[in-house]
Design an enzyme around this catalytic site. Structure first.
Site, mmCIF file in Angstrom:
data_model
loop_
_atom_site.group_PDB
_atom_site.id
_atom_site.type_symbol
_atom_site.label_atom_id
_atom_site.label_comp_id
_atom_site.label_asym_id
_atom_site.label_seq_id
_atom_site.Cartn_x
_atom_site.Cartn_y
_atom_site.Cartn_z
ATOM 1 N N LYS A 206 0.813 -1.222 0.000
ATOM 2 C CA LYS A 206 0.000 0.000 0.000
ATOM 3 C C LYS A 206 0.843 1.267 0.000
ATOM 4 O O LYS A 206 0.610 2.171 -0.775
ATOM 5 C CB LYS A 206 -0.897 0.063 1.251
ATOM 6 C CG LYS A 206 -2.018 -0.913 1.309
ATOM 7 C CD LYS A 206 -2.925 -0.623 2.511
ATOM 8 C CE LYS A 206 -2.212 -0.678 3.849
ATOM 9 N NZ LYS A 206 -1.758 -1.996 4.288
ATOM 10 N N ARG B 153 -9.852 1.603 8.759
ATOM 11 C CA ARG B 153 -9.584 0.180 9.016
ATOM 12 C C ARG B 153 -10.639 -0.479 9.878
ATOM 13 O O ARG B 153 -10.538 -1.665 10.170
ATOM 14 C CB ARG B 153 -8.252 0.007 9.750
ATOM 15 C CG ARG B 153 -7.077 0.319 8.896
ATOM 16 C CD ARG B 153 -5.819 -0.201 9.560
ATOM 17 N NE ARG B 153 -4.712 0.551 9.047
ATOM 18 C CZ ARG B 153 -3.500 0.067 8.831
ATOM 19 N NH1 ARG B 153 -3.229 -1.167 9.134
ATOM 20 N NH2 ARG B 153 -2.565 0.817 8.336
ATOM 21 N N ARG C 133 11.220 -7.076 4.722
ATOM 22 C CA ARG C 133 11.265 -5.652 5.067
ATOM 23 C C ARG C 133 11.871 -5.451 6.458
ATOM 24 O O ARG C 133 12.566 -4.467 6.708
ATOM 25 C CB ARG C 133 9.843 -5.068 5.030
ATOM 26 C CG ARG C 133 9.802 -3.579 5.315
ATOM 27 C CD ARG C 133 8.435 -2.984 5.069
ATOM 28 N NE ARG C 133 7.545 -3.205 6.191
ATOM 29 C CZ ARG C 133 6.247 -2.919 6.166
ATOM 30 N NH1 ARG C 133 5.688 -2.438 5.075
ATOM 31 N NH2 ARG C 133 5.488 -3.126 7.218
ATOM 32 N N ARG D 107 11.566 -1.895 11.116
ATOM 33 C CA ARG D 107 10.396 -1.363 11.824
ATOM 34 C C ARG D 107 10.123 -2.202 13.063
ATOM 35 O O ARG D 107 10.183 -3.420 13.022
ATOM 36 C CB ARG D 107 9.172 -1.404 10.896
ATOM 37 C CG ARG D 107 8.750 -0.041 10.417
ATOM 38 C CD ARG D 107 7.647 -0.126 9.399
ATOM 39 N NE ARG D 107 6.417 -0.704 9.919
ATOM 40 C CZ ARG D 107 5.270 -0.693 9.241
ATOM 41 N NH1 ARG D 107 5.209 -0.145 8.043
ATOM 42 N NH2 ARG D 107 4.192 -1.238 9.750
ATOM 43 N N ARG E 261 -0.828 -8.679 13.196
ATOM 44 C CA ARG E 261 -1.364 -7.631 12.316
ATOM 45 C C ARG E 261 -2.247 -8.233 11.223
ATOM 46 O O ARG E 261 -3.258 -7.646 10.842
ATOM 47 C CB ARG E 261 -0.221 -6.808 11.712
ATOM 48 C CG ARG E 261 0.245 -5.724 12.687
ATOM 49 C CD ARG E 261 1.656 -5.249 12.437
ATOM 50 N NE ARG E 261 1.896 -4.766 11.108
ATOM 51 C CZ ARG E 261 3.062 -4.905 10.460
ATOM 52 N NH1 ARG E 261 4.067 -5.526 11.033
ATOM 53 N NH2 ARG E 261 3.196 -4.429 9.257
HETATM 54 P P1 ADP Z 1 0.762 -2.128 7.969
HETATM 55 O O1 ADP Z 1 -0.323 -1.901 6.940
HETATM 56 O O2 ADP Z 1 1.973 -2.783 7.395
HETATM 57 O O3 ADP Z 1 0.277 -2.820 9.209
HETATM 58 P P2 ADP Z 1 0.893 0.759 8.645
HETATM 59 O O4 ADP Z 1 2.149 1.506 8.513
HETATM 60 O O5 ADP Z 1 -0.220 1.109 7.735
HETATM 61 O O6 ADP Z 1 1.353 -0.757 8.478
HETATM 62 O O7 ADP Z 1 0.350 0.842 10.152
HETATM 63 C C1 ADP Z 1 1.187 0.580 11.246
HETATM 64 C C2 ADP Z 1 0.385 0.568 12.556
HETATM 65 O O8 ADP Z 1 -0.191 1.870 12.768
HETATM 66 C C3 ADP Z 1 -0.808 -0.388 12.600
HETATM 67 O O9 ADP Z 1 -0.441 -1.712 12.941
HETATM 68 C C4 ADP Z 1 -1.664 0.291 13.683
HETATM 69 O O10 ADP Z 1 -1.165 0.052 14.979
HETATM 70 C C5 ADP Z 1 -1.462 1.756 13.396
HETATM 71 N N1 ADP Z 1 -2.513 2.258 12.469
HETATM 72 C C6 ADP Z 1 -2.331 2.701 11.205
HETATM 73 N N2 ADP Z 1 -3.488 3.080 10.656
HETATM 74 C C7 ADP Z 1 -4.453 2.853 11.576
HETATM 75 C C8 ADP Z 1 -5.858 3.013 11.617
HETATM 76 N N3 ADP Z 1 -6.544 3.488 10.559
HETATM 77 N N4 ADP Z 1 -6.516 2.679 12.751
HETATM 78 C C9 ADP Z 1 -5.857 2.224 13.824
HETATM 79 N N5 ADP Z 1 -4.540 2.020 13.862
HETATM 80 C C10 ADP Z 1 -3.821 2.332 12.755
#
Ligand code: ADP
Length: 191
Positions: A13, A88, A127, A133, A144
């Protein structure tokens, strides 16, 4: 253009969001990136979010919604935006509906990147080696994926019912996937 890019962790994404947003001349808004920036600079929001992120759990809706509302209100997002990683949860979908309606616009498209689960875990472990990370350890990666399946996958049906959904195969070279997304979106814009 107001659009959402969805897909499980590891679907690509973030990479695609930047390319696609650039082509449309709109900002890519990544909730994950905003949270990480806050963690790095040690803000109160960062401290709050970090506890959840490190465990692979979602940050509470109120916190996330508030942050997105502020970001969408910034001048660069007035002509449109691409959301990466938001909404989400069903509660976030409702909140976003309200935010967009308030501006007198509507959502144009929701792109979902599809990638099989084994490929996803492999990509994330890879990654982990290059980016380091904190949430890319195997246990957290699996958590996740579970949280995504439980809380976010149901959103796909919601947007399909609204005729906004575009499913794009996320497997292949980065620029192949970008072209697929772009072709699908161009069709939307012209219809
Ligand atoms: P990935 O899609 O690889 O899990 P992201 O960088 O999009 O990684 O998100 C990392 C973390 O940030 C998520 O695991 C969550 O803890 C938090 N996060 C991101 N976007 C949201 C959201 N819309 N609602 C709640 N938590 C979020």
């Amino acid at each position: 253009m107001r659009m959402i890019l969805m897909g499980p962790p590891g679907a690509g994404k973030g990479t695609q969001a930047k390319y696609v947003a650039d082509r449309f001349g709109i900002p890519a808004i990544s909730t994950g990136d905003i949270f990480r920036a806050n963690v790095s600079s040690g803000t109160e929001l960062g401290l709050e979010a970090k506890r959840y992120m490190d465990a692979g759990e979602y940050v509470p809706d109120e916190v996330t919604n508030h942050m997105v509302r502020n970001r969408i209100d910034e001048p660069d997002a007035v002509p449109g935006f691409l959301l990466d990683g938001y909404p989400r949860t069903l509660a976030q979908v409702e909140e976003l509906d309200g935010m967009i309606k308030f501006t007198g616009h509507s959502l144009d498209a929701v792109v979902v990147l599809t990638v099989n689960p084994e490929e996803l875990i492999g990509r994330l472990l890879q990654r982990a080696k290059t980016e380091g990370r904190a949430d890319d350890t195997e246990d957290v990666i699996r958590r996740r994926q579970e949280v995504y399946a439980e809380q976010t996958e149901p959103l796909i049906d919601v947007y399909r019912d609204r005729n906004l959904l575009i499913e794009v195969d996320g497997l292949g070279e980065i620029d192949e996937v970008t072209e697929r997304i772009f072709a699908a979106l161009t069709a939307v814009k012209q219809s």
